[in-house]
Write an enzyme that holds these catalytic residues in place. Structure first.
Site, PDB file in Angstrom:
ATOM      1  N   ASP A  63      -8.881  -0.872  -7.752  1.00 42.98           N
ATOM      2  CA  ASP A  63      -8.103  -1.271  -6.574  1.00 42.98           C
ATOM      3  C   ASP A  63      -7.487  -2.665  -6.771  1.00 42.98           C
ATOM      4  O   ASP A  63      -6.392  -2.942  -6.300  1.00 42.98           O
ATOM      5  CB  ASP A  63      -9.004  -1.263  -5.335  1.00 42.98           C
ATOM      6  CG  ASP A  63      -8.229  -1.075  -4.037  1.00 42.98           C
ATOM      7  OD1 ASP A  63      -8.841  -1.190  -2.967  1.00 42.98           O
ATOM      8  OD2 ASP A  63      -7.005  -0.838  -4.098  1.00 42.98           O
ATOM      9  N   HIS A  72       1.093   1.528  -5.746  1.00 38.78           N
ATOM     10  CA  HIS A  72      -0.263   0.968  -5.794  1.00 38.78           C
ATOM     11  C   HIS A  72      -1.268   2.057  -6.183  1.00 38.78           C
ATOM     12  O   HIS A  72      -2.179   1.819  -6.982  1.00 38.78           O
ATOM     13  CB  HIS A  72      -0.638   0.364  -4.440  1.00 38.78           C
ATOM     14  CG  HIS A  72      -2.103   0.073  -4.295  1.00 38.78           C
ATOM     15  ND1 HIS A  72      -2.789  -0.766  -5.151  1.00 38.78           N
ATOM     16  CD2 HIS A  72      -3.036   0.551  -3.416  1.00 38.78           C
ATOM     17  CE1 HIS A  72      -4.066  -0.815  -4.803  1.00 38.78           C
ATOM     18  NE2 HIS A  72      -4.247  -0.010  -3.756  1.00 38.78           N
ATOM     19  N   HIS A  94       0.834  -1.209   0.000  1.00 38.07           N
ATOM     20  CA  HIS A  94       0.000   0.000   0.000  1.00 38.07           C
ATOM     21  C   HIS A  94       0.866   1.255   0.000  1.00 38.07           C
ATOM     22  O   HIS A  94       0.849   2.066   0.904  1.00 38.07           O
ATOM     23  CB  HIS A  94      -0.941  -0.019   1.221  1.00 38.07           C
ATOM     24  CG  HIS A  94      -2.087  -0.969   1.034  1.00 38.07           C
ATOM     25  ND1 HIS A  94      -2.160  -2.196   1.685  1.00 38.07           N
ATOM     26  CD2 HIS A  94      -3.183  -0.888   0.256  1.00 38.07           C
ATOM     27  CE1 HIS A  94      -3.271  -2.817   1.323  1.00 38.07           C
ATOM     28  NE2 HIS A  94      -3.913  -2.055   0.459  1.00 38.07           N
ATOM     29  N   HIS A 148      -6.913   7.141  -2.666  1.00 36.18           N
ATOM     30  CA  HIS A 148      -7.758   6.177  -1.946  1.00 36.18           C
ATOM     31  C   HIS A 148      -7.071   5.410  -0.815  1.00 36.18           C
ATOM     32  O   HIS A 148      -7.762   4.882   0.059  1.00 36.18           O
ATOM     33  CB  HIS A 148      -8.397   5.179  -2.926  1.00 36.18           C
ATOM     34  CG  HIS A 148      -7.542   3.999  -3.232  1.00 36.18           C
ATOM     35  ND1 HIS A 148      -6.499   4.051  -4.120  1.00 36.18           N
ATOM     36  CD2 HIS A 148      -7.580   2.741  -2.749  1.00 36.18           C
ATOM     37  CE1 HIS A 148      -5.922   2.859  -4.164  1.00 36.18           C
ATOM     38  NE2 HIS A 148      -6.542   2.049  -3.344  1.00 36.18           N
ATOM     39  N   ASP A 149      -5.743   5.355  -0.788  1.00 38.39           N
ATOM     40  CA  ASP A 149      -5.019   4.649   0.287  1.00 38.39           C
ATOM     41  C   ASP A 149      -4.002   5.560   0.977  1.00 38.39           C
ATOM     42  O   ASP A 149      -3.030   5.084   1.568  1.00 38.39           O
ATOM     43  CB  ASP A 149      -4.294   3.418  -0.263  1.00 38.39           C
ATOM     44  CG  ASP A 149      -5.200   2.183  -0.305  1.00 38.39           C
ATOM     45  OD1 ASP A 149      -4.991   1.315  -1.176  1.00 38.39           O
ATOM     46  OD2 ASP A 149      -6.123   2.086   0.534  1.00 38.39           O
TER      47      ASP A 149
HETATM   48  C1  LIG Z   1      -4.697 -10.072  -4.721  1.00 41.51           C
HETATM   49  C2  LIG Z   1      -5.369  -9.652  -3.459  1.00 41.51           C
HETATM   50  N1  LIG Z   1      -5.663 -10.566  -2.545  1.00 41.51           N
HETATM   51  C3  LIG Z   1      -6.273 -10.227  -1.398  1.00 41.51           C
HETATM   52  C4  LIG Z   1      -6.583 -11.230  -0.437  1.00 41.51           C
HETATM   53  C5  LIG Z   1      -7.243 -10.893   0.748  1.00 41.51           C
HETATM   54  C6  LIG Z   1      -7.599  -9.581   0.997  1.00 41.51           C
HETATM   55  C7  LIG Z   1      -8.324  -9.219   2.269  1.00 41.51           C
HETATM   56  O1  LIG Z   1      -8.594  -8.086   2.531  1.00 41.51           O
HETATM   57  N2  LIG Z   1      -8.649 -10.259   3.079  1.00 41.51           N
HETATM   58  C8  LIG Z   1      -9.305 -10.151   4.368  1.00 41.51           C
HETATM   59  C9  LIG Z   1      -9.351 -11.574   4.954  1.00 41.51           C
HETATM   60  C10 LIG Z   1     -10.032 -11.546   6.319  1.00 41.51           C
HETATM   61  C11 LIG Z   1     -11.469 -10.999   6.179  1.00 41.51           C
HETATM   62  C12 LIG Z   1     -11.411  -9.585   5.597  1.00 41.51           C
HETATM   63  C13 LIG Z   1     -10.621  -8.709   6.570  1.00 41.51           C
HETATM   64  C14 LIG Z   1      -9.185  -9.240   6.704  1.00 41.51           C
HETATM   65  C15 LIG Z   1      -9.243 -10.663   7.278  1.00 41.51           C
HETATM   66  C16 LIG Z   1      -8.494  -9.251   5.326  1.00 41.51           C
HETATM   67  C17 LIG Z   1     -10.736  -9.598   4.225  1.00 41.51           C
HETATM   68  C18 LIG Z   1      -7.286  -8.559   0.063  1.00 41.51           C
HETATM   69  C19 LIG Z   1      -6.629  -8.879  -1.117  1.00 41.51           C
HETATM   70  N3  LIG Z   1      -6.294  -7.916  -2.078  1.00 41.51           N
HETATM   71  C20 LIG Z   1      -6.445  -6.560  -2.172  1.00 41.51           C
HETATM   72  C21 LIG Z   1      -7.025  -5.612  -1.198  1.00 41.51           C
HETATM   73  C22 LIG Z   1      -8.176  -4.919  -1.518  1.00 41.51           C
HETATM   74  C23 LIG Z   1      -8.692  -3.988  -0.630  1.00 41.51           C
HETATM   75  C24 LIG Z   1      -8.069  -3.733   0.578  1.00 41.51           C
HETATM   76  C25 LIG Z   1      -6.904  -4.424   0.907  1.00 41.51           C
HETATM   77  C26 LIG Z   1      -6.374  -5.354   0.012  1.00 41.51           C
HETATM   78 CL1  LIG Z   1      -4.925  -6.155   0.397  1.00 41.51          CL
HETATM   79  N4  LIG Z   1      -5.961  -6.155  -3.349  1.00 41.51           N
HETATM   80  N5  LIG Z   1      -5.489  -7.201  -4.011  1.00 41.51           N
HETATM   81  C27 LIG Z   1      -5.697  -8.301  -3.230  1.00 41.51           C
HETATM   82 MG   LIG Z   2      -7.567   0.616   0.871  1.00 42.65          MG
HETATM   83 ZN   LIG Z   3      -5.949   0.154  -2.509  1.00 43.76          ZN
END
Ligand SMILES: Cc1nc2ccc(C(=O)N[C@]34C[C@H]5C[C@H](C[C@H](C5)C3)C4)cc2n2c(-c3ccccc3Cl)nnc12
Ligand SMILES: [Mg+2]
Ligand SMILES: [Zn+2]
Length: 349
Positions: free
Chosen positions: A234, A85, A81, A123-124
């Site tokens: 995102d 990104h 982040h 956004h981040d």
């Molecule tokens: C490739 C990829 N994989 C990702 C796998 C998992 C998660 C994720 O937030 N998992 C969770 C798993 C449990 C239940 C809830 C709350 C927390 C505990 C965290 C969700 C995000 C992922 N992600 C993002 C992304 C998008 C928006 C915000 C942050 C991120 Cl990191 N952007 N790309 C990816």
């Molecule tokens: Mg975010």
């Molecule tokens: Zn983001």
């Protein structure tokens, strides 16, 4: 075009390479991660001027340059982040606007395109590499500020964006009339809040109904579409080549496992995806692609056939993880993680 600019703005503008040497810059296959770090601010500037947002909204180039430089400084040096990104996110918004012809076809208004681009860039802002639940659990300042309304980090990112706009010489919105300014800020707030995955889970069913008969003259329907686009921007690394998607997952789990380590030292046990001793990345990523990524770009490609290539790329990446899974399981006992950056994994796709 001679204007007085601060010396660092000059630096930004002069660092701008002539864009023709990245001819496929406007193509869905282009990976913004391939650009050198110091050129990202300049390409962000070029995307805003290419969409003529500076002309449409009376944004002085000096103000735009200073705003972008300030936003770049507003990101921390976390594994995922970070400013890179943010750049990937705003680049994908640019790709959507150009390739789906969103403004000319009336799917979004020019003001909405401005809000989309600004929201993506901001956004981040000031992300610490930890999740909303981590803020609550460890009782951070941000949790004290925002936990009652939820989307703790996203409210902070919006607050930081407002801070940027209120900084002397950085307010790119100060050239638009009062009621448009208010509407734009309201939109930016909704769009940054929409990047909380928990919000995406809540509204996705409603967005699928959009598919039935999308009425582009209805503001509330365009708002739902813009929120869908925010999530798409995102997660856009997942629509690129396997080597990009895999490297991004690597960075994300670096952040997740660091958070899990911190949670362990604080005496609480992390969820599986944050626990380096429990997480099995290939299956976590297959779940993420199946449950979120593929349905998301699937819906967009049903609304916009030109976006078909995005679902295809996401499905290819899913296949990448099943192949990785096969590789991991044969060599898993050799402690799988360092295998992730194993060049062998790149050949398969
Ligand atoms: C490739 C990829 N994989 C990702 C796998 C998992 C998660 C994720 O937030 N998992 C969770 C798993 C449990 C239940 C809830 C709350 C927390 C505990 C965290 C969700 C995000 C992922 N992600 C993002 C992304 C998008 C928006 C915000 C942050 C991120 Cl990191 N952007 N790309 C990816
Ligand atoms: Mg975010
Ligand atoms: Zn983001």
């Amino acid at each position: 075009y001679h204007m007085k600019v601060g010396d660092e703005d000059v630096e930004l503008l002069l660092a701008c390479p002539n864009s023709h040497n990245t001819s496929n810059f406007s193509n869905f296959t282009f990976s913004p991660r391939s650009l050198p770090w110091e050129e990202m601010a300049c390409y962000t500037f070029l995307m805003f001027t290419d969409l003529e947002l500076d002309v449409l909204f009376n944004i002085r180039r000096e103000t735009l340059a200073r705003f972008i430089l300030f936003v770049e400084k507003g990101y921390r040096d976390t594994p995922y982040h970070n400013w890179r990104h943010a750049f990937c996110t705003v680049h994908f918004a640019f790709l959507l606007i150009k390739n789906l012809d969103l403004i000319k076809q009336g799917f979004i208004t020019p003001l909405e395109s401005l809000a989309l681009m600004v929201s993506c860039v901001c956004h981040d802002l000031d992300h610490r590499g930890t999740t909303n639940s981590f803020q609550t659990q460890s009782g951070t300042v941000l949790a004290n500020l925002y936990s009652s309304e939820g989307s703790i980090m996203e409210r902070h990112h919006f607050a930081q964006a407002v801070c940027m706009l209120n900084t002397e010489g950085c307010n790119i919105l100060d050239g638009i009339p009062r009621e448009q300014y208010t509407k734009c800020l309201d939109l930016i707030r909704d769009l940054i809040l929409a990047t909380d995955l928990a919000s995406h889970f809540r509204v996705f069913e409603e967005q699928q109904k959009l598919l039935v008969e999308f009425q582009k003259h209805k503001e509330d329907q365009r708002r739902l579409l813009l929120c869908l686009f925010m999530t798409a921007c995102d997660l856009s690394d997942q629509t690129k080549h396997w080597s990009v998607a895999r490297q991004t997952a690597d960075l994300i789990y670096k952040e997740f496992f660091t958070q899990g380590d911190m949670e362990k030292t604080m005496g609480s046990s992390p969820v599986e995806s944050m626990d380096r001793d429990k997480a099995y990345i290939p299956s976590l990523q297959i779940q993420f692609l199946d449950n979120i990524v593929i349905p998301l770009y699937g819906l967009i490609s049903e609304l916009f056939p030109e976006a078909e290539c995005l679902v295809k790329a996401a499905k290819l990446n899913r296949e990448g993880w099943t192949t990785a899974d096969a590789l991991f399981s044969t060599q898993w006992d050799r402690g799988g993680h360092e295998l992730l950056s194993n060049p062998e994994l790149d050949e398969q796709v």
